[in-house]
Write a protein that holds these residues in place. Structure first.
Motif, PDB file in Angstrom:
ATOM      1  N   TYR A  28       1.179  -1.135  -0.039  1.00  0.00           N
ATOM      2  CA  TYR A  28      -0.017   0.051  -0.047  1.00  0.00           C
ATOM      3  C   TYR A  28       1.011   1.203  -0.035  1.00  0.00           C
ATOM      4  N   ALA A  29       2.060   1.184   0.279  1.00  0.00           N
ATOM      5  CA  ALA A  29       3.058   2.208   0.334  1.00  0.00           C
ATOM      6  C   ALA A  29       4.323   1.708  -0.211  1.00  0.00           C
ATOM      7  N   PRO A  30       5.133   2.768  -1.071  1.00  0.00           N
ATOM      8  CA  PRO A  30       6.360   2.266  -1.495  1.00  0.00           C
ATOM      9  C   PRO A  30       7.231   1.847  -0.691  1.00  0.00           C
ATOM     10  N   SER A  31       8.025   0.637  -1.213  1.00  0.00           N
ATOM     11  CA  SER A  31       9.261   0.417  -0.408  1.00  0.00           C
ATOM     12  C   SER A  31      10.651   0.627  -0.900  1.00  0.00           C
ATOM     13  N   VAL A  32      11.555   1.177  -0.057  1.00  0.00           N
ATOM     14  CA  VAL A  32      12.713   1.587  -0.460  1.00  0.00           C
ATOM     15  C   VAL A  32      13.594   0.492  -0.477  1.00  0.00           C
ATOM     16  N   PRO A  33      14.420  -0.160  -1.369  1.00  0.00           N
ATOM     17  CA  PRO A  33      15.386  -1.119  -1.047  1.00  0.00           C
ATOM     18  C   PRO A  33      16.626  -0.757  -0.300  1.00  0.00           C
ATOM     19  N   PRO A  34      17.459  -1.374   0.150  1.00  0.00           N
ATOM     20  CA  PRO A  34      18.681  -0.806   0.565  1.00  0.00           C
ATOM     21  C   PRO A  34      19.693  -0.497  -0.544  1.00  0.00           C
ATOM     22  N   ARG A  45      19.767  -6.406  -4.536  1.00  0.00           N
ATOM     23  CA  ARG A  45      20.100  -7.182  -5.836  1.00  0.00           C
ATOM     24  C   ARG A  45      18.722  -7.314  -6.309  1.00  0.00           C
ATOM     25  N   GLY A  46      18.388  -6.539  -7.293  1.00  0.00           N
ATOM     26  CA  GLY A  46      16.862  -6.403  -7.946  1.00  0.00           C
ATOM     27  C   GLY A  46      17.239  -7.007  -9.363  1.00  0.00           C
ATOM     28  N   VAL A  90      25.528  -5.162 -17.967  1.00  0.00           N
ATOM     29  CA  VAL A  90      24.211  -5.401 -17.141  1.00  0.00           C
ATOM     30  C   VAL A  90      24.482  -4.754 -15.675  1.00  0.00           C
ATOM     31  N   VAL A  91      23.324  -4.217 -15.311  1.00  0.00           N
ATOM     32  CA  VAL A  91      23.074  -3.563 -13.964  1.00  0.00           C
ATOM     33  C   VAL A  91      22.177  -4.076 -13.128  1.00  0.00           C
ATOM     34  N   LEU A  92      22.274  -4.157 -11.664  1.00  0.00           N
ATOM     35  CA  LEU A  92      20.989  -4.663 -10.987  1.00  0.00           C
ATOM     36  C   LEU A  92      20.273  -3.480 -10.574  1.00  0.00           C
ATOM     37  N   THR A  93      19.123  -3.608 -10.820  1.00  0.00           N
ATOM     38  CA  THR A  93      18.183  -2.412 -10.449  1.00  0.00           C
ATOM     39  C   THR A  93      17.757  -2.579  -9.358  1.00  0.00           C
ATOM     40  N   SER A  94      16.964  -1.675  -8.499  1.00  0.00           N
ATOM     41  CA  SER A  94      16.155  -1.955  -7.436  1.00  0.00           C
ATOM     42  C   SER A  94      14.896  -2.509  -7.490  1.00  0.00           C
ATOM     43  N   ASP A  95      14.630  -2.782  -8.566  1.00  0.00           N
ATOM     44  CA  ASP A  95      13.216  -3.461  -9.032  1.00  0.00           C
ATOM     45  C   ASP A  95      12.950  -4.494  -8.572  1.00  0.00           C
TER      46      ASP A  95
END
Length: 204
Positions: free
Chosen positions: A27-33, A37-38, A100-105
């Motif tokens: 219900y609210a956005p979550s900000v990864p550290p 590794r997304g 290739v990069v690891l996103t926060s998604d």
């Protein structure tokens, strides 16, 4: 016995009227550290299409497909997120480090697994003698940039660097004509270049 019971009641009331300790997602956005590794994703400007990421992927989630038609070729690299285990090996062993990069998604849920992909296409350099794949244009140019002026010691690298001048054309050799010395100035795989050198040194 009364003291422990009172303590438990106090803790229960405190928990009842206090904010929850869990996050508000979804219900609210979550900000990864920061080092989360997304989903891995190709970087169009940096990826050279070498395929090193596919070779080190333990889950075989990266697919490399070469298509050659009429002397022209395209290499398609695809990351299947539904197979990915998010280990980060593709990013760690990337030749250029940022291809290739690891996103926060981290949201991988989907109703159609065919959409859970990240794809990139690269132009191929084809051997003008046998039609085999030499490598991608971006990969060979990356090697040439690393070598600097020494790149002109290799004919394929020199031709690719000179392509922007409009003096180089790609195409297949006329099969009715025998291999000759002039064929050395063309895009050739190592096997065919060896054959041309042998013909030049020892004759047909």
């Amino acid at each position: 016995m009364r003291t422990p019971k009172l303590r438990e009641i106090r803790e229960a009331l405190t928990s009842l009227f206090s904010k929850p300790y869990t996050i508000g997602y979804p219900y609210a956005p979550s900000v990864p550290p920061e080092r989360f590794r997304g989903k891995p994703k190709f970087t169009e400007a940096d990826c050279i299409g070498c395929g090193a990421c596919a070779q080190v992927c333990p889950a075989r989630a990266i697919e490399v497909v070469d298509e050659v038609k009429d002397g022209k070729g395209t290499r398609t690299l695809t990351i299947h997120h539904d197979h990915c285990i998010f280990c980060g090996q593709c990013n760690r062993y990337c030749t250029v480090e940022t291809g290739v990069v690891l996103t926060s998604d981290f949201e991988t849920g989907t109703y159609d697994r065919t959409t859970a992909v990240s794809t990139i296409e690269k132009e191929l350099v084809i051997c003008q003698e046998c039609g085999e794949v030499i490598g991608t244009v971006d990969q060979i140019r990356w090697v040439a940039d690393k070598l600097g002026t020494k790149a002109f010691g290799n004919m394929s690298l020199a031709l690719l660097l000179s392509e922007g001048l409009g003096l180089v054309t790609r195409g297949s050799r006329d099969e009715s004509r025998a291999v000759e010395r002039g064929d050395n100035v063309s895009f050739l795989c190592p096997k065919c270049r060896r054959q041309v050198i042998l013909v030049e040194e020892w004759g047909p």
